[in-house]
Design a protein around this motif. Structure first.
Motif, PDB file in Angstrom:
ATOM      1  N   UNK A  74     -49.752 -36.749 -90.306  1.00 17.94           N
ATOM      2  CA  UNK A  74     -50.154 -37.085 -88.942  1.00 17.94           C
ATOM      3  C   UNK A  74     -51.466 -37.862 -88.911  1.00 17.94           C
ATOM      4  N   UNK A  75     -52.471 -37.356 -89.623  1.00 15.85           N
ATOM      5  CA  UNK A  75     -53.808 -37.933 -89.511  1.00 15.85           C
ATOM      6  C   UNK A  75     -53.893 -39.283 -90.214  1.00 15.85           C
ATOM      7  N   UNK A  76     -53.087 -39.507 -91.255  1.00 13.75           N
ATOM      8  CA  UNK A  76     -53.104 -40.808 -91.915  1.00 13.75           C
ATOM      9  C   UNK A  76     -52.761 -41.934 -90.955  1.00 13.75           C
ATOM     10  N   UNK A  77     -51.679 -41.763 -90.197  1.00 13.30           N
ATOM     11  CA  UNK A  77     -51.296 -42.768 -89.198  1.00 13.30           C
ATOM     12  C   UNK A  77     -52.271 -42.768 -88.025  1.00 13.30           C
ATOM     13  N   UNK A  78     -52.712 -41.593 -87.653  1.00 13.77           N
ATOM     14  CA  UNK A  78     -53.666 -41.454 -86.557  1.00 13.77           C
ATOM     15  C   UNK A  78     -54.939 -42.251 -86.861  1.00 13.77           C
ATOM     16  N   UNK A  79     -55.441 -42.100 -88.076  1.00 13.59           N
ATOM     17  CA  UNK A  79     -56.679 -42.780 -88.461  1.00 13.59           C
ATOM     18  C   UNK A  79     -56.486 -44.294 -88.450  1.00 13.59           C
ATOM     19  N   UNK A  80     -55.365 -44.746 -88.976  1.00 16.29           N
ATOM     20  CA  UNK A  80     -55.098 -46.188 -88.985  1.00 16.29           C
ATOM     21  C   UNK A  80     -55.087 -46.748 -87.566  1.00 16.29           C
ATOM     22  N   UNK A 111     -51.079 -31.612 -83.063  1.00 16.57           N
ATOM     23  CA  UNK A 111     -52.320 -32.216 -83.555  1.00 16.57           C
ATOM     24  C   UNK A 111     -52.678 -33.490 -82.802  1.00 16.57           C
ATOM     25  N   UNK A 112     -51.680 -34.295 -82.458  1.00 14.57           N
ATOM     26  CA  UNK A 112     -51.960 -35.596 -81.842  1.00 14.57           C
ATOM     27  C   UNK A 112     -52.732 -35.485 -80.527  1.00 14.57           C
ATOM     28  N   UNK A 113     -52.227 -34.761 -79.529  1.00 13.81           N
ATOM     29  CA  UNK A 113     -52.972 -34.709 -78.267  1.00 13.81           C
ATOM     30  C   UNK A 113     -54.319 -34.013 -78.390  1.00 13.81           C
ATOM     31  N   UNK A 114     -54.412 -33.028 -79.284  1.00 14.21           N
ATOM     32  CA  UNK A 114     -55.691 -32.332 -79.454  1.00 14.21           C
ATOM     33  C   UNK A 114     -56.743 -33.285 -80.008  1.00 14.21           C
ATOM     34  N   UNK A 115     -56.384 -34.027 -81.057  1.00 15.82           N
ATOM     35  CA  UNK A 115     -57.317 -34.999 -81.627  1.00 15.82           C
ATOM     36  C   UNK A 115     -57.631 -36.102 -80.621  1.00 15.82           C
ATOM     37  N   UNK A 116     -56.613 -36.551 -79.896  1.00 17.35           N
ATOM     38  CA  UNK A 116     -56.834 -37.595 -78.900  1.00 17.35           C
ATOM     39  C   UNK A 116     -57.763 -37.144 -77.794  1.00 17.35           C
ATOM     40  N   UNK A 117     -57.573 -35.918 -77.316  1.00 21.82           N
ATOM     41  CA  UNK A 117     -58.444 -35.383 -76.274  1.00 21.82           C
ATOM     42  C   UNK A 117     -59.875 -35.263 -76.789  1.00 21.82           C
ATOM     43  N   UNK A 118     -60.026 -34.792 -78.033  1.00 16.71           N
ATOM     44  CA  UNK A 118     -61.355 -34.650 -78.618  1.00 16.71           C
ATOM     45  C   UNK A 118     -62.062 -35.993 -78.706  1.00 16.71           C
ATOM     46  N   UNK A 119     -61.342 -37.013 -79.173  1.00 16.80           N
ATOM     47  CA  UNK A 119     -61.956 -38.336 -79.307  1.00 16.80           C
ATOM     48  C   UNK A 119     -62.279 -38.933 -77.945  1.00 16.80           C
ATOM     49  N   UNK A 144     -64.510 -41.762 -85.551  1.00 20.91           N
ATOM     50  CA  UNK A 144     -63.553 -41.577 -86.639  1.00 20.91           C
ATOM     51  C   UNK A 144     -63.956 -40.473 -87.610  1.00 20.91           C
ATOM     52  N   UNK A 145     -65.121 -39.878 -87.407  1.00 17.72           N
ATOM     53  CA  UNK A 145     -65.618 -38.895 -88.369  1.00 17.72           C
ATOM     54  C   UNK A 145     -64.744 -37.647 -88.399  1.00 17.72           C
ATOM     55  N   UNK A 146     -64.390 -37.117 -87.225  1.00 19.11           N
ATOM     56  CA  UNK A 146     -63.580 -35.896 -87.199  1.00 19.11           C
ATOM     57  C   UNK A 146     -62.202 -36.096 -87.818  1.00 19.11           C
ATOM     58  N   UNK A 147     -61.491 -37.158 -87.483  1.00 18.86           N
ATOM     59  CA  UNK A 147     -60.206 -37.377 -88.170  1.00 18.86           C
ATOM     60  C   UNK A 147     -60.362 -37.496 -89.681  1.00 18.86           C
ATOM     61  N   UNK A 148     -61.446 -38.125 -90.116  1.00 24.38           N
ATOM     62  CA  UNK A 148     -61.662 -38.283 -91.554  1.00 24.38           C
ATOM     63  C   UNK A 148     -61.874 -36.930 -92.234  1.00 24.38           C
ATOM     64  N   UNK A 149     -62.711 -36.101 -91.635  1.00 28.31           N
ATOM     65  CA  UNK A 149     -62.974 -34.775 -92.212  1.00 28.31           C
ATOM     66  C   UNK A 149     -61.685 -33.958 -92.301  1.00 28.31           C
ATOM     67  N   UNK A 150     -60.892 -33.989 -91.252  1.00 28.50           N
ATOM     68  CA  UNK A 150     -59.638 -33.231 -91.244  1.00 28.50           C
ATOM     69  C   UNK A 150     -58.655 -33.762 -92.284  1.00 28.50           C
TER      70      UNK A 150
END
Length: 482
Positions: free
Chosen positions: A367-373, A302-310, A329-335
């Motif tokens: 994953x996304x909780x820390x990612x979002x922070x 999940x990490x590199x995919x979200x990072x690449x998307x952002x 931050x919208x996509x991480x929030x929705x997920x």
């Protein structure tokens, strides 16, 4: 080979890091994160090992580690914002070493309390992950590289299994392994001084300097603020009245609380469904292993995919319609909300499918909780506020983590998970609040109240951009150090 870089007027030719040096710095930072953030996601493996060695009150270690770590992060954050990231890095590793020394001296049944050295280890480990953000800013694809760096935290959970494997196959105990990790930390203090950036690195300049290059040039190696530490904290706090910060605190607190509570009770959650599991031809141990594998695979992917998307979408949004920072931050929030919603459904069911639903959704929540922070503070707040900004989020999350204890105690005394289930549902409700708090600002439809509360953050960001524009110029020819 000579090339143009962006440098401070006073720092032209003063030994900025070459591309190869940046890669080395990033590599050492990744190794640090891999070695020392293992408690964030890997506590379940340590629990089994400590039980085998005869330690007591193990479940409370994670609660107190997550609860008090914020104070350590705050202390180190003040150092970072007042004296600079270099001093913060060294201080962080000293605290980390102290944590390992405490655990090294623990004795089952006699000095069990020394395992609370994990509190120091956890706080310093999280700070270390945050402190390596400047390494990512050394490169053009900084957002993507931040997520790659957090892969170290995901992979770090294997340290628990590595410790358990070594302990089972050799005469080494958890205390011995704590001593080994402490020695690795001491060694990394020297690599930090030699190879990692000592100054504040910005995405505008991507110019890093090691301690040695600063020292050799005779430049100041303390990024001391003109104001006192307390005055600096007060000035920083004004920025945090923003709806953006409030939303970040809410989402992280929910994700952090649910993650730690679930890790503390996941063994009981699986055992509670033992009959269903055995009816399917599997065992409790099988599903405990399945959870650890699922968590690792999802967190790693999940990490590199979200990072690449952002990173890809960073400059694709229409700045007239959206806030160019907040929209990322919208996509991480929705997920995050979607994952928490699916987990809520799963915990109230008792089928094999619901068990897997909880495994998968919990992995995304973790994953996304820390990612979002990380991304919220990195993208949406000034560099001068990041140390304290991260710390306050962790402190709030830590205080909320004290609510885990009655939930865990109820499970211990009654065997019921009803409070656990209702807490997950309540967390989903809280996670929906940013729809009204932050999203109006994201789509530039905020009320007067939204705009007023966000004014300080916006002002400080503009000042940061202007300051970088004034202080950094296109240098002439600079010979990078090799």
């Amino acid at each position: 080979m000579e090339h143009e870089v962006e440098a401070t007027v006073s720092g032209i030719g003063a030994g900025f890091m070459s591309f190869s040096q940046k890669c080395v710095a990033y590599g050492f930072g990744f190794i640090d994160v891999f070695l020392h953030t293992m408690l964030i996601f890997g506590w379940s493996a340590f629990t089994e090992m400590y039980k085998k060695e005869g330690y007591f009150r193990i479940s409370q270690i994670m609660v107190y580690a997550a609860s008090f770590a914020g104070l350590i992060i705050f202390m180190l954050g003040v150092i970072r914002d007042y004296l600079g990231p270099g001093f913060s890095l060294i201080a962080t590793k000293i605290v980390l070493t102290l944590g390992y020394v405490m655990m090294w001296q623990a004795v089952p049944g006699e000095l069990d309390n020394l395992l609370y050295g994990w509190v120091l280890q956890y706080g310093a480990g999280v700070t270390l992950m945050i402190g390596n953000l400047p390494n990512s800013r050394l490169f053009e694809w900084s957002l993507f590289l931040i997520t790659v760096n957090t892969l170290g935290a995901n992979l770090s959970q294997f340290n628990g299994q590595i410790w358990e494997l070594i302990s089972d196959s050799t005469s080494l105990t958890s205390c011995d392994l704590s001593a080994i990790w402490g020695c690795l930390t001491i060694f990394s203090i020297f690599t930090g001084v030699l190879f990692q950036p000592w100054n504040t690195v910005t995405t505008e300049t991507r110019a890093g300097r090691t301690f040695l290059s600063i020292f050799r040039a005779g430049d100041l190696w303390i990024e001391k603020r003109e104001t006192s530490p307390m005055a600096n904290v007060k000035a920083t706090m004004k920025c945090f009245a923003s709806p953006v910060y409030i939303s970040t605190v809410l989402l992280f607190s929910v994700g952090n609380f649910i993650s730690h509570m679930s890790l503390s009770l996941i063994n009981d959650f699986i055992f509670d469904r033992k009959d269903v599991i055995e009816a399917s031809g599997s065992t409790y141990e099988d599903y405990l292993s399945f959870f650890n594998i699922t968590k690792t695979v999802i967190n790693t992917a999940a990490s590199p995919i979200l990072g690449f998307l952002m990173q890809f979408l960073r400059n694709k949004y229409n700045a007239e319609k959206y806030d160019e920072r907040l929209i990322q931050l919208v996509w991480p929030y929705i997920l995050f909300v979607l994952s928490l919603g699916l987990m809520t459904i799963g915990v109230f069911q008792s089928s094999i499918g619901s068990i897997w639903l909880v495994f998968i959704s919990l992995s995304f929540v973790m994953r996304i909780g820390y990612f979002y922070e990380l991304f919220s503070v990195e993208i949406c707040f000034p560099y001068s506020t990041m140390g304290i900004g991260f710390a306050i989020i962790e402190i709030v999350g830590g205080v909320i983590n004290f609510a885990e204890e009655p939930i865990i105690e109820r499970n211990r005394t009654t065997g019921e998970l009803d409070w656990f289930n209702y807490t997950i549902a309540a967390g989903l409700g809280i996670a929906l609040l940013p729809v009204f708090i932050q999203l109006p600002l994201t789509f530039k439809h905020g009320t007067t109240c939204h705009t007023y509360l966000d004014r300080t953050r916006q002002k400080m960001l503009k000042e940061q951009v202007n300051e970088n524009g004034d202080n950094f110029v296109k240098a002439g020819k600079i010979q990078p150090q090799e």
